[in-house]
Design an enzyme around this catalytic site. Structure first.
Site, PDB file in Angstrom:
ATOM      1  N   ARG A 123       0.822  -1.210   0.000  1.00 41.56           N
ATOM      2  CA  ARG A 123       0.000   0.000   0.000  1.00 41.56           C
ATOM      3  C   ARG A 123       0.861   1.268   0.000  1.00 41.56           C
ATOM      4  NH1 ARG A 123      -3.037   1.883   4.280  1.00 41.56           N
ATOM      5  NH2 ARG A 123      -2.824  -0.079   5.408  1.00 41.56           N
ATOM      6  N   TYR A 131     -16.389  13.837 -18.074  1.00 43.06           N
ATOM      7  CA  TYR A 131     -16.839  12.453 -17.987  1.00 43.06           C
ATOM      8  C   TYR A 131     -17.990  12.370 -16.987  1.00 43.06           C
ATOM      9  CZ  TYR A 131     -16.719   7.571 -16.433  1.00 43.06           C
ATOM     10  OH  TYR A 131     -17.059   6.292 -16.059  1.00 43.06           O
ATOM     11  N   ASP A 180      -8.058  16.812 -17.481  1.00 42.79           N
ATOM     12  CA  ASP A 180      -8.255  15.411 -17.836  1.00 42.79           C
ATOM     13  C   ASP A 180      -7.755  15.246 -19.268  1.00 42.79           C
ATOM     14  OD1 ASP A 180      -9.216  12.905 -18.643  1.00 42.79           O
ATOM     15  OD2 ASP A 180     -10.949  13.026 -17.318  1.00 42.79           O
ATOM     16  N   LYS A 232      -7.959   3.592 -20.515  1.00 41.48           N
ATOM     17  CA  LYS A 232      -8.239   3.888 -21.917  1.00 41.48           C
ATOM     18  C   LYS A 232      -6.971   3.742 -22.767  1.00 41.48           C
ATOM     19  CE  LYS A 232     -12.371   4.982 -20.342  1.00 41.48           C
ATOM     20  NZ  LYS A 232     -12.255   5.127 -18.891  1.00 41.48           N
TER      21      LYS A 232
END
Length: 413
Positions: free
Chosen positions: A78, A132, A197, A222
Protein backbone atom coordinates in the site's frame (compact mmCIF):
# COMPACT_ATOMS: atom_id res chain seq x y z
CA UNK A 1 34.70 0.31 -18.72
CA UNK A 2 34.19 -0.47 -15.02
CA UNK A 3 30.82 -1.07 -13.40
CA UNK A 4 30.52 2.48 -12.06
CA UNK A 5 31.29 3.97 -15.48
CA UNK A 6 28.80 1.67 -17.14
CA UNK A 7 26.09 2.68 -14.67
CA UNK A 8 26.90 6.36 -15.22
CA UNK A 9 26.59 5.90 -18.97
CA UNK A 10 23.17 4.35 -18.50
CA UNK A 11 22.18 7.26 -16.25
CA UNK A 12 23.27 9.73 -18.94
CA UNK A 13 21.00 8.00 -21.45
CA UNK A 14 18.10 8.10 -19.01
CA UNK A 15 18.39 11.81 -18.25
CA UNK A 16 19.23 13.11 -21.74
CA UNK A 17 16.35 14.72 -23.68
CA UNK A 18 14.58 12.13 -25.79
CA UNK A 19 11.74 12.18 -28.30
CA UNK A 20 8.29 11.07 -27.17
CA UNK A 21 8.46 7.85 -29.19
CA UNK A 22 11.78 6.98 -27.55
CA UNK A 23 10.49 7.78 -24.07
CA UNK A 24 7.44 5.61 -24.68
CA UNK A 25 9.67 2.61 -25.34
CA UNK A 26 12.44 3.20 -22.79
CA UNK A 27 11.12 5.27 -19.87
CA UNK A 28 10.76 3.17 -16.72
CA UNK A 29 13.08 0.53 -18.19
CA UNK A 30 16.46 2.29 -18.22
CA UNK A 31 17.93 0.10 -15.48
CA UNK A 32 16.97 -3.25 -17.00
CA UNK A 33 20.09 -3.87 -19.08
CA UNK A 34 22.31 -3.30 -16.02
CA UNK A 35 20.34 -6.04 -14.29
CA UNK A 36 20.69 -8.42 -17.21
CA UNK A 37 16.98 -8.09 -18.01
CA UNK A 38 15.04 -7.17 -21.13
CA UNK A 39 11.39 -7.32 -20.02
CA UNK A 40 10.40 -5.53 -16.81
CA UNK A 41 9.85 -7.90 -13.87
CA UNK A 42 6.49 -8.14 -12.11
CA UNK A 43 6.77 -7.85 -8.33
CA UNK A 44 3.61 -9.31 -6.81
CA UNK A 45 4.72 -9.07 -3.17
CA UNK A 46 2.35 -7.44 -0.73
CA UNK A 47 4.96 -7.19 2.02
CA UNK A 48 8.74 -7.15 2.24
CA UNK A 49 11.09 -8.48 4.96
CA UNK A 50 13.20 -6.09 7.00
CA UNK A 51 15.61 -6.91 9.81
CA UNK A 52 16.16 -3.23 10.57
CA UNK A 53 12.98 -2.16 12.34
CA UNK A 54 14.53 1.13 13.47
CA UNK A 55 15.44 2.03 9.92
CA UNK A 56 12.02 0.97 8.70
CA UNK A 57 10.36 3.16 11.32
CA UNK A 58 12.46 6.13 10.20
CA UNK A 59 11.47 5.59 6.57
CA UNK A 60 7.79 5.36 7.49
CA UNK A 61 8.11 8.58 9.51
CA UNK A 62 9.68 10.28 6.51
CA UNK A 63 6.81 9.13 4.28
CA UNK A 64 4.27 10.42 6.81
CA UNK A 65 5.98 13.82 6.76
CA UNK A 66 6.36 14.34 3.00
CA UNK A 67 4.80 11.45 1.08
CA UNK A 68 8.09 10.92 -0.74
CA UNK A 69 8.84 7.41 -1.94
CA UNK A 70 10.72 5.66 0.89
CA UNK A 71 14.44 5.14 0.29
CA UNK A 72 15.68 1.60 0.31
CA UNK A 73 13.69 -1.60 -0.17
CA UNK A 74 9.88 -1.57 -0.33
CA UNK A 75 7.91 -1.85 2.90
CA UNK A 76 4.31 -2.77 2.08
CA UNK A 77 2.21 -2.89 -1.07
CA UNK A 78 0.00 0.00 0.00
CA UNK A 79 3.06 2.24 0.34
CA UNK A 80 4.33 1.43 -3.12
CA UNK A 81 5.30 -1.30 -5.57
CA UNK A 82 8.38 -1.47 -7.84
CA UNK A 83 6.42 -2.52 -10.93
CA UNK A 84 3.86 0.24 -10.50
CA UNK A 85 6.69 2.71 -9.87
CA UNK A 86 8.11 1.90 -13.31
CA UNK A 87 4.83 2.89 -14.92
CA UNK A 88 4.65 6.08 -12.84
CA UNK A 89 8.18 7.05 -13.89
CA UNK A 90 7.38 6.44 -17.54
CA UNK A 91 4.11 8.37 -17.54
CA UNK A 92 5.73 11.34 -15.78
CA UNK A 93 8.40 11.49 -18.46
CA UNK A 94 5.80 11.31 -21.23
CA UNK A 95 3.76 14.13 -19.67
CA UNK A 96 6.82 16.19 -18.80
CA UNK A 97 6.17 16.33 -15.04
CA UNK A 98 8.32 15.60 -12.02
CA UNK A 99 6.22 12.67 -10.85
CA UNK A 100 3.10 10.59 -11.36
CA UNK A 101 0.95 8.63 -8.91
CA UNK A 102 -1.09 5.64 -10.05
CA UNK A 103 -4.42 4.48 -8.65
CA UNK A 104 -6.87 1.62 -9.03
CA UNK A 105 -9.07 3.63 -11.41
CA UNK A 106 -9.45 7.07 -12.92
CA UNK A 107 -12.18 7.90 -10.41
CA UNK A 108 -9.91 6.84 -7.53
CA UNK A 109 -7.29 9.22 -8.91
CA UNK A 110 -9.73 12.13 -9.12
CA UNK A 111 -11.05 11.35 -5.64
CA UNK A 112 -7.54 11.48 -4.24
CA UNK A 113 -6.95 14.91 -5.78
CA UNK A 114 -10.18 16.22 -4.24
CA UNK A 115 -9.27 14.74 -0.86
CA UNK A 116 -5.84 16.38 -0.93
CA UNK A 117 -7.38 19.79 -1.46
CA UNK A 118 -10.20 19.19 1.03
CA UNK A 119 -7.63 18.25 3.69
CA UNK A 120 -6.27 21.77 3.26
CA UNK A 121 -9.70 23.33 3.77
CA UNK A 122 -10.12 24.00 0.04
CA UNK A 123 -13.34 22.23 -0.81
CA UNK A 124 -14.64 24.49 -3.55
CA UNK A 125 -14.10 23.36 -7.16
CA UNK A 126 -14.61 25.30 -10.37
CA UNK A 127 -15.34 23.03 -13.33
CA UNK A 128 -16.22 23.30 -17.00
CA UNK A 129 -18.76 20.99 -18.61
CA UNK A 130 -18.80 18.56 -20.20
CA UNK A 131 -16.72 16.21 -18.10
CA UNK A 132 -16.84 12.45 -17.99
CA UNK A 133 -20.24 11.60 -16.50
CA UNK A 134 -18.95 10.05 -13.28
CA UNK A 135 -16.59 12.97 -12.70
CA UNK A 136 -19.57 15.29 -13.10
CA UNK A 137 -21.58 13.21 -10.64
CA UNK A 138 -18.78 13.05 -8.06
CA UNK A 139 -18.59 16.85 -8.05
CA UNK A 140 -22.30 17.63 -8.30
CA UNK A 141 -23.35 15.18 -5.60
CA UNK A 142 -20.67 16.44 -3.20
CA UNK A 143 -19.81 12.86 -2.30
CA UNK A 144 -16.41 13.89 -0.93
CA UNK A 145 -17.67 17.07 0.71
CA UNK A 146 -16.77 19.28 -2.23
CA UNK A 147 -18.84 22.13 -3.62
CA UNK A 148 -18.76 22.83 -7.34
CA UNK A 149 -19.38 25.90 -9.44
CA UNK A 150 -19.99 25.07 -13.09
CA UNK A 151 -18.93 27.71 -15.58
CA UNK A 152 -17.62 28.18 -19.09
CA UNK A 153 -13.92 28.84 -19.68
CA UNK A 154 -14.47 32.61 -19.85
CA UNK A 155 -16.07 32.61 -16.40
CA UNK A 156 -13.37 30.77 -14.48
CA UNK A 157 -11.63 33.77 -12.92
CA UNK A 158 -14.92 35.22 -11.67
CA UNK A 159 -15.95 31.86 -10.18
CA UNK A 160 -12.84 31.59 -7.99
CA UNK A 161 -13.26 32.01 -4.23
CA UNK A 162 -10.83 32.07 -1.29
CA UNK A 163 -11.68 28.42 -0.61
CA UNK A 164 -11.32 27.28 -4.24
CA UNK A 165 -8.93 24.37 -4.28
CA UNK A 166 -9.11 23.22 -7.86
CA UNK A 167 -10.19 24.08 -11.39
CA UNK A 168 -11.10 21.10 -13.58
CA UNK A 169 -11.39 20.93 -17.36
CA UNK A 170 -11.37 18.08 -19.85
CA UNK A 171 -10.04 18.82 -23.32
CA UNK A 172 -11.03 17.36 -25.68
CA UNK A 173 -14.13 16.78 -23.58
CA UNK A 174 -16.10 13.59 -23.15
CA UNK A 175 -18.21 13.08 -25.26
CA UNK A 176 -18.60 16.26 -27.35
CA UNK A 177 -14.86 16.68 -27.98
CA UNK A 178 -15.12 20.38 -27.12
CA UNK A 179 -11.70 21.95 -26.66
CA UNK A 180 -10.51 24.75 -24.41
CA UNK A 181 -7.44 26.97 -24.61
CA UNK A 182 -5.45 25.38 -21.80
CA UNK A 183 -2.90 28.17 -21.59
CA UNK A 184 -5.65 30.79 -21.24
CA UNK A 185 -7.47 28.68 -18.66
CA UNK A 186 -4.29 28.18 -16.65
CA UNK A 187 -3.77 31.95 -16.65
CA UNK A 188 -7.34 32.49 -15.44
CA UNK A 189 -6.75 30.08 -12.53
CA UNK A 190 -4.10 32.29 -10.97
CA UNK A 191 -2.61 30.38 -8.03
CA UNK A 192 -5.36 27.76 -7.99
CA UNK A 193 -4.15 24.42 -9.40
CA UNK A 194 -5.57 23.49 -12.79
CA UNK A 195 -6.39 19.83 -13.35
CA UNK A 196 -6.71 18.77 -16.98
CA UNK A 197 -8.26 15.41 -17.84
CA UNK A 198 -5.98 14.38 -20.72
CA UNK A 199 -7.51 10.94 -21.26
CA UNK A 200 -8.69 11.59 -24.83
CA UNK A 201 -5.62 13.43 -26.10
CA UNK A 202 -2.85 11.51 -24.29
CA UNK A 203 0.64 13.03 -24.16
CA UNK A 204 0.99 12.08 -27.83
CA UNK A 205 -1.34 14.94 -28.85
CA UNK A 206 -0.89 17.43 -25.98
CA UNK A 207 1.03 17.87 -22.73
CA UNK A 208 -1.08 20.09 -20.45
CA UNK A 209 1.75 20.66 -17.97
CA UNK A 210 3.59 22.59 -20.69
CA UNK A 211 0.57 24.90 -20.94
CA UNK A 212 0.29 25.65 -17.24
CA UNK A 213 -1.67 22.75 -15.75
CA UNK A 214 -0.37 21.57 -12.40
CA UNK A 215 -2.24 18.24 -12.52
CA UNK A 216 -2.80 15.95 -15.49
CA UNK A 217 -5.37 13.20 -14.99
CA UNK A 218 -5.75 10.02 -17.03
CA UNK A 219 -8.18 7.19 -16.94
CA UNK A 220 -5.30 4.86 -17.73
CA UNK A 221 -7.91 2.22 -18.52
CA UNK A 222 -8.24 3.89 -21.92
CA UNK A 223 -5.34 4.75 -24.25
CA UNK A 224 -2.46 4.23 -21.82
CA UNK A 225 -3.38 0.57 -21.39
CA UNK A 226 -4.82 0.45 -24.87
CA UNK A 227 -6.12 -3.11 -25.00
CA UNK A 228 -9.25 -3.11 -22.86
CA UNK A 229 -7.74 -5.37 -20.21
CA UNK A 230 -6.62 -3.09 -17.37
CA UNK A 231 -8.45 -0.70 -15.01
CA UNK A 232 -6.36 2.17 -13.66
CA UNK A 233 -5.95 5.89 -13.13
CA UNK A 234 -2.95 8.18 -12.80
CA UNK A 235 -2.14 11.79 -11.97
CA UNK A 236 1.00 13.42 -13.39
CA UNK A 237 2.15 16.39 -11.32
CA UNK A 238 4.99 18.01 -9.41
CA UNK A 239 6.71 16.08 -6.64
CA UNK A 240 5.13 18.14 -3.83
CA UNK A 241 1.59 17.29 -4.92
CA UNK A 242 2.63 13.70 -5.67
CA UNK A 243 3.69 13.29 -2.05
CA UNK A 244 0.26 14.33 -0.84
CA UNK A 245 -1.39 11.97 -3.34
CA UNK A 246 0.73 9.06 -2.11
CA UNK A 247 -0.34 9.80 1.45
CA UNK A 248 -4.02 9.75 0.44
CA UNK A 249 -3.49 6.57 -1.57
CA UNK A 250 -1.85 4.92 1.44
CA UNK A 251 -4.66 6.02 3.77
CA UNK A 252 -7.56 5.12 1.48
CA UNK A 253 -6.09 2.05 -0.17
CA UNK A 254 -6.83 2.92 -3.80
CA UNK A 255 -3.63 1.22 -4.96
CA UNK A 256 -2.92 -0.14 -8.42
CA UNK A 257 -2.25 -3.87 -8.71
CA UNK A 258 1.28 -4.72 -9.90
CA UNK A 259 0.00 -6.73 -12.86
CA UNK A 260 -1.97 -3.68 -13.97
CA UNK A 261 1.18 -1.59 -13.62
CA UNK A 262 3.04 -4.05 -15.84
CA UNK A 263 0.31 -3.99 -18.50
CA UNK A 264 0.26 -0.19 -18.45
CA UNK A 265 4.02 0.06 -18.86
CA UNK A 266 3.77 -2.32 -21.81
CA UNK A 267 0.88 -0.28 -23.22
CA UNK A 268 2.92 2.93 -23.11
CA UNK A 269 5.54 1.43 -25.40
CA UNK A 270 3.10 1.41 -28.32
CA UNK A 271 1.07 4.47 -27.31
CA UNK A 272 2.39 6.88 -30.00
CA UNK A 273 1.97 4.32 -32.77
CA UNK A 274 -1.54 3.35 -31.66
CA UNK A 275 -2.78 6.90 -31.16
CA UNK A 276 -1.48 8.12 -34.52
CA UNK A 277 -2.82 5.14 -36.47
CA UNK A 278 -6.23 5.25 -34.78
CA UNK A 279 -6.38 9.03 -35.25
CA UNK A 280 -5.83 8.64 -38.99
CA UNK A 281 -8.77 6.21 -39.11
CA UNK A 282 -10.91 8.55 -37.03
CA UNK A 283 -10.18 11.56 -39.24
CA UNK A 284 -11.19 9.61 -42.33
CA UNK A 285 -14.41 8.35 -40.74
CA UNK A 286 -15.22 11.88 -39.56
CA UNK A 287 -14.96 13.10 -43.16
CA UNK A 288 -17.22 10.34 -44.44
CA UNK A 289 -19.77 10.94 -41.69
CA UNK A 290 -19.75 14.69 -42.36
CA UNK A 291 -20.71 14.03 -45.98
CA UNK A 292 -23.47 11.55 -45.09
CA UNK A 293 -27.07 12.89 -45.23
CA UNK A 294 -28.07 10.51 -42.43
CA UNK A 295 -25.77 12.39 -40.05
CA UNK A 296 -26.77 15.76 -38.59
CA UNK A 297 -23.49 16.88 -36.98
CA UNK A 298 -19.97 15.53 -36.63
CA UNK A 299 -17.70 16.47 -33.73
CA UNK A 300 -13.97 16.02 -34.21
CA UNK A 301 -11.35 18.12 -32.41
CA UNK A 302 -8.78 20.41 -34.01
CA UNK A 303 -6.11 18.57 -32.08
CA UNK A 304 -7.08 15.30 -33.77
CA UNK A 305 -7.42 12.03 -31.91
CA UNK A 306 -9.17 8.70 -32.19
CA UNK A 307 -12.65 9.71 -30.95
CA UNK A 308 -15.45 10.81 -33.27
CA UNK A 309 -18.84 11.89 -31.94
CA UNK A 310 -21.79 12.41 -34.24
CA UNK A 311 -25.50 13.10 -34.10
CA UNK A 312 -27.85 11.35 -36.48
CA UNK A 313 -31.28 12.27 -37.81
CA UNK A 314 -32.78 8.91 -36.84
CA UNK A 315 -32.78 6.74 -33.74
CA UNK A 316 -29.24 6.26 -32.33
CA UNK A 317 -30.31 3.11 -30.49
CA UNK A 318 -30.88 1.45 -33.85
CA UNK A 319 -27.30 2.19 -34.85
CA UNK A 320 -26.04 0.65 -31.61
CA UNK A 321 -28.13 -2.44 -32.30
CA UNK A 322 -26.96 -2.63 -35.90
CA UNK A 323 -23.16 -2.70 -35.69
CA UNK A 324 -21.44 -6.03 -36.25
CA UNK A 325 -17.70 -5.38 -36.54
CA UNK A 326 -17.73 -2.37 -34.24
CA UNK A 327 -18.33 -3.33 -30.61
CA UNK A 328 -21.24 -1.61 -28.80
CA UNK A 329 -19.63 -1.05 -25.40
CA UNK A 330 -18.77 1.58 -22.84
CA UNK A 331 -15.15 2.77 -22.47
CA UNK A 332 -12.70 3.74 -25.19
CA UNK A 333 -9.07 3.71 -26.23
CA UNK A 334 -8.75 0.05 -27.16
CA UNK A 335 -7.19 -1.33 -30.33
CA UNK A 336 -10.68 -2.26 -31.52
CA UNK A 337 -13.46 0.20 -32.33
CA UNK A 338 -16.19 0.81 -29.74
CA UNK A 339 -19.41 2.79 -30.00
CA UNK A 340 -21.84 3.90 -27.32
CA UNK A 341 -24.78 6.22 -26.69
CA UNK A 342 -23.60 8.67 -23.97
CA UNK A 343 -27.08 9.76 -22.88
CA UNK A 344 -27.84 6.13 -22.03
CA UNK A 345 -24.54 5.05 -20.48
CA UNK A 346 -21.47 7.20 -19.78
CA UNK A 347 -23.46 10.38 -19.03
CA UNK A 348 -26.71 8.84 -17.84
CA UNK A 349 -25.86 9.79 -14.28
CA UNK A 350 -25.75 13.49 -15.18
CA UNK A 351 -29.02 15.43 -14.85
CA UNK A 352 -30.75 15.43 -18.25
CA UNK A 353 -30.97 19.23 -18.48
CA UNK A 354 -27.32 19.64 -17.48
CA UNK A 355 -26.36 16.94 -19.95
CA UNK A 356 -28.15 18.58 -22.86
CA UNK A 357 -26.94 22.02 -21.81
CA UNK A 358 -23.39 20.76 -22.16
CA UNK A 359 -24.09 19.62 -25.72
CA UNK A 360 -24.66 15.94 -24.99
CA UNK A 361 -27.79 15.51 -27.08
CA UNK A 362 -30.00 12.43 -27.06
CA UNK A 363 -29.03 11.69 -30.66
CA UNK A 364 -25.29 11.79 -30.01
CA UNK A 365 -23.14 8.70 -30.53
CA UNK A 366 -19.51 8.44 -29.41
CA UNK A 367 -17.16 6.20 -31.35
CA UNK A 368 -13.68 5.23 -30.16
CA UNK A 369 -11.91 4.32 -33.37
CA UNK A 370 -9.44 1.46 -33.34
CA UNK A 371 -6.83 -0.02 -35.63
CA UNK A 372 -9.01 -1.98 -38.05
CA UNK A 373 -9.00 -1.24 -41.77
CA UNK A 374 -10.93 1.99 -42.24
CA UNK A 375 -12.97 0.63 -45.16
CA UNK A 376 -14.15 -2.31 -43.06
CA UNK A 377 -15.16 0.10 -40.29
CA UNK A 378 -17.05 2.31 -42.71
CA UNK A 379 -18.86 -0.65 -44.26
CA UNK A 380 -20.11 -1.66 -40.81
CA UNK A 381 -21.07 1.90 -39.87
CA UNK A 382 -22.79 2.42 -43.21
CA UNK A 383 -25.05 -0.60 -42.82
CA UNK A 384 -25.80 0.29 -39.18
CA UNK A 385 -26.83 3.81 -40.19
CA UNK A 386 -29.40 2.29 -42.52
CA UNK A 387 -31.40 0.79 -39.66
CA UNK A 388 -33.00 4.08 -38.46
CA UNK A 389 -33.99 4.84 -42.06
CA UNK A 390 -36.23 1.78 -42.08
CA UNK A 391 -38.18 3.07 -39.08
CA UNK A 392 -40.01 6.30 -38.48
CA UNK A 393 -36.86 8.38 -38.42
CA UNK A 394 -37.84 9.68 -34.98
CA UNK A 395 -35.78 9.09 -31.89
CA UNK A 396 -38.08 8.14 -29.05
CA UNK A 397 -35.98 10.03 -26.49
CA UNK A 398 -35.13 13.03 -28.61
CA UNK A 399 -36.02 16.65 -27.99
CA UNK A 400 -36.13 19.48 -30.47
CA UNK A 401 -32.66 20.89 -30.06
CA UNK A 402 -30.88 23.71 -31.89
CA UNK A 403 -28.08 22.75 -34.21
CA UNK A 404 -24.69 22.95 -32.55
CA UNK A 405 -22.64 25.78 -33.93
CA UNK A 406 -19.22 24.86 -32.56
CA UNK A 407 -18.81 21.55 -34.33
CA UNK A 408 -15.34 21.10 -35.73
CA UNK A 409 -14.98 19.04 -38.90
CA UNK A 410 -11.62 17.35 -39.34
CA UNK A 411 -8.87 18.43 -41.63
CA UNK A 412 -7.25 15.73 -43.72
CA UNK A 413 -3.84 14.72 -42.50
Amino acid sequence: MDTASTAAAHDDVRTAPRALATEAVHAGRDDLARQGLHAPPIDLSTTYPSYDSRGEAARIDAFAATGADPDGPPVYGRLGNPTVARFETALARLEGTEAAVAFASGMAALSAVLLVRASMGLRHVVAVRPLYGCSDHLLTAGLLGSEVTWTDPAGISEALRPDTGLVIVESPANPTLAEVDLRAVAHACGSVPLLVDNTFATPVLQRPAEQGARLVLHSATKYLGGHGDVLAGVVACDEEFAGRLRQVRFATGGVLHPLAGYLLLRGLSTLPVRVRAASANAAELAHRLAADPRVAHVHYPRIGGAIVSFEIHGDPHEVIAGVRLITPAVSLGSVDTLIQHPASISHRIVDADDRRGAGVSDRLLRMSVGLEDVDDLWADLDQALERPQRGTGKCATSHDEPALTDTQLPLRR
